[in-house]
Design an enzyme around this catalytic site. Structure first.
Site, PDB file in Angstrom:
ATOM      1  NE  ARG A  99      47.090   8.696  35.815  1.00  0.00           N
ATOM      2  CZ  ARG A  99      47.697   7.308  36.315  1.00  0.00           C
ATOM      3  NH1 ARG A  99      48.024   7.110  37.329  1.00  0.00           N
ATOM      4  NH2 ARG A  99      47.645   6.540  35.780  1.00  0.00           N
ATOM      5  CG  HIS A 126      43.810   3.571  32.363  1.00  0.00           C
ATOM      6  ND1 HIS A 126      45.308   5.133  32.097  1.00  0.00           N
ATOM      7  CD2 HIS A 126      45.264   3.377  33.857  1.00  0.00           C
ATOM      8  CE1 HIS A 126      46.155   4.198  32.699  1.00  0.00           C
ATOM      9  NE2 HIS A 126      46.660   3.422  33.360  1.00  0.00           N
ATOM     10  CD  GLN A 129      48.189  -0.553  32.307  1.00  0.00           C
ATOM     11  OE1 GLN A 129      48.196   0.233  32.860  1.00  0.00           O
ATOM     12  NE2 GLN A 129      48.454  -1.652  31.459  1.00  0.00           N
ATOM     13  CG  ASP A 212      43.179  -1.925  38.485  1.00  0.00           C
ATOM     14  OD1 ASP A 212      44.160  -1.972  39.228  1.00  0.00           O
ATOM     15  OD2 ASP A 212      42.296  -1.220  37.936  1.00  0.00           O
ATOM     16  CB  CYS A 252      46.907  -1.866  34.829  1.00  0.00           C
ATOM     17  SG  CYS A 252      46.098  -1.751  36.170  1.00  0.00           S
ATOM     18  NE  ARG A 280      50.174   2.184  29.966  1.00  0.00           N
ATOM     19  CZ  ARG A 280      50.335   3.215  31.185  1.00  0.00           C
ATOM     20  NH1 ARG A 280      49.796   2.594  32.241  1.00  0.00           N
ATOM     21  NH2 ARG A 280      49.650   4.275  30.896  1.00  0.00           N
TER      22      ARG A 280
HETATM   23  N1   CP Z   1      49.051   1.678  35.510  1.00  0.00           N
HETATM   24  C1   CP Z   1      49.592   2.396  35.665  1.00  0.00           C
HETATM   25  O1   CP Z   1      48.559   3.630  35.001  1.00  0.00           O
HETATM   26  O2   CP Z   1      50.363   2.699  36.283  1.00  0.00           O
HETATM   27  P1   CP Z   1      50.114   4.333  37.136  1.00  0.00           P
HETATM   28  O3   CP Z   1      49.308   4.655  37.483  1.00  0.00           O
HETATM   29  O4   CP Z   1      52.023   4.255  37.966  1.00  0.00           O
HETATM   30  O5   CP Z   1      51.098   5.480  35.656  1.00  0.00           O
HETATM   31  N1  NVA Z   2      42.352   1.231  38.520  1.00  0.00           N
HETATM   32  C1  NVA Z   2      43.458   1.861  39.236  1.00  0.00           C
HETATM   33  C2  NVA Z   2      43.996   1.681  38.038  1.00  0.00           C
HETATM   34  C3  NVA Z   2      45.623   2.379  38.581  1.00  0.00           C
HETATM   35  C4  NVA Z   2      46.564   2.468  36.969  1.00  0.00           C
HETATM   36  C5  NVA Z   2      43.379   3.587  39.214  1.00  0.00           C
HETATM   37  O1  NVA Z   2      42.070   3.717  38.929  1.00  0.00           O
HETATM   38  O2  NVA Z   2      43.402   3.778  40.662  1.00  0.00           O
END
Ligand code: CP
Ligand code: NVA
Length: 294
Positions: A99, A126, A129, A212, A252, A280
């Site tokens: 990440r 992502h 997701q 989101d 998400c 997930r």
């Molecule tokens: N939706 C998602 O990726 O959640 P986290 O940021 O908690 O991993």
């Molecule tokens: N768009 C959000 C998704 C979190 C899972 C972010 O990048 O913070």
């Protein structure tokens, strides 16, 4: 050996079989030991609840192990190049979830990794997701092909992966977002999906409404303006009433009640967000089995 950096790394048939495998793993708990002896490295530069825990639990349920490494605790934080880090970690681990803030960092790591690399979220996309979202739609409503999906929010990482999913699974995607947050005309044309400022029109006839946070990780500097501009774009049971009667709602997560969702939206019967969050785990178990070629 294949990486999973974006949804478009899979063909339609690969993605469809992965969802079927995920549903079968969910319904058949007897899948221990398929990844016995395997180690998954989780390298995170940003916060996470679902992505981290679902990969850790998924590996444990499949008989393997996962180790969490915050990027700042690695020598990376003291300047070791990403290329060297990728060579070393991939010489020991069987797969890596990353990440990162920048998608370029993920690409660079993948270019120097000798084992599969999975995108656990970047500024661009992502895809993990979307595996869970597509699985949830499939489980709750059936095939998504030709369905109408409404994305409410900015053109962010999850939205990018929805656009890729709309091509892979051939559904209609409409994006409801204030004009000031639309991408350039060139990018909009490339996406091939419809952008509108009209939330009410965008949710009409929709089978799935999803949103989101208005302020993604990294966008905090623009919070004040975003909260003002996105204020008319809250998803509520009243907005859901304008969609098809059997429409579902996904998010998400994490969610901020009172901003992108009304206080009561997550607990509305049309909301499948808790199924989605659990999915997930099942979707990523299927992904791990595919990439690790058990
Ligand atoms: N939706 C998602 O990726 O959640 P986290 O940021 O908690 O991993
Ligand atoms: N768009 C959000 C998704 C979190 C899972 C972010 O990048 O913070």
């Amino acid at each position: 050996m294949m990486h999973f950096l974006n949804l478009s790394d899979f063909s339609s048939s690969e993605a469809e079989s992965l969802l079927k495998e995920a549903l079968s793993l969910k319904n058949n708990k007897d899948n221990n030991d398929l990844l016995k002896g395997k180690y998954l490295a989780l390298i995170f530069e940003k916060a996470s609840t679902r992505t981290r825990v679902s990969f850790e639990v998924g590996m444990t349920q499949l008989g393997g192990k996962a180790g969490f490494l915050s990027m700042s605790d690695l020598q990376l934080g003291r300047g070791e190049p990403i290329e060297d880090t990728a060579k070393v970690i991939s010489s020991m681990a069987d797969a890596v979830v990353l990440r990162t803030i920048s998608h370029e960092t993920l690409n660079l790591f993948a270019d120097h990794s000798s084992v599969p690399v999975i995108n656990g979220l970047t500024n661009l996309s992502h895809p993990c997701q979307l595996l869970a979202d597509l699985l949830t739609f499939y489980e709750c409503k059936g095939e998504i092909r030709d369905a109408k999906v409404t994305w409410v929010g900015d053109y962010n990482n999850v939205c990018f992966s929805y656009i890729e999913a709309s091509k892979l699974f051939q559904f209609d995607l409409e994006i409801a977002c204030p004009k000031s947050y639309w991408p350039s005309t060139e990018v909009m044309q490339e996406t091939g999906v419809t952008f509108t400022e009209d939330l009410k029109a965008a949710v009409q006839e929709s089978d799935l409404i999803t949103t989101d946070v208005w302020v993604s990780m990294g966008d905090e500097g623009d919070s004040e303006n975003r909260i003002k501009e996105f204020n008319p774009y809250q998803v509520s049971p009243a907005a859901m009433d304008l969609a098809k009667t059997d429409a579902i709602f996904l998010h998400c997560l994490p969610a901020i009640r009172g901003r992108e969702v009304s206080e009561d939206m997550l607990e509305d019967p049309r909301s499948k967000v808790w199924v989605q969050a659990e999915n997930r785990l099942h979707a990523q178990k299927a992904l791990l089995l595919k990439l690790l070629d058990h």
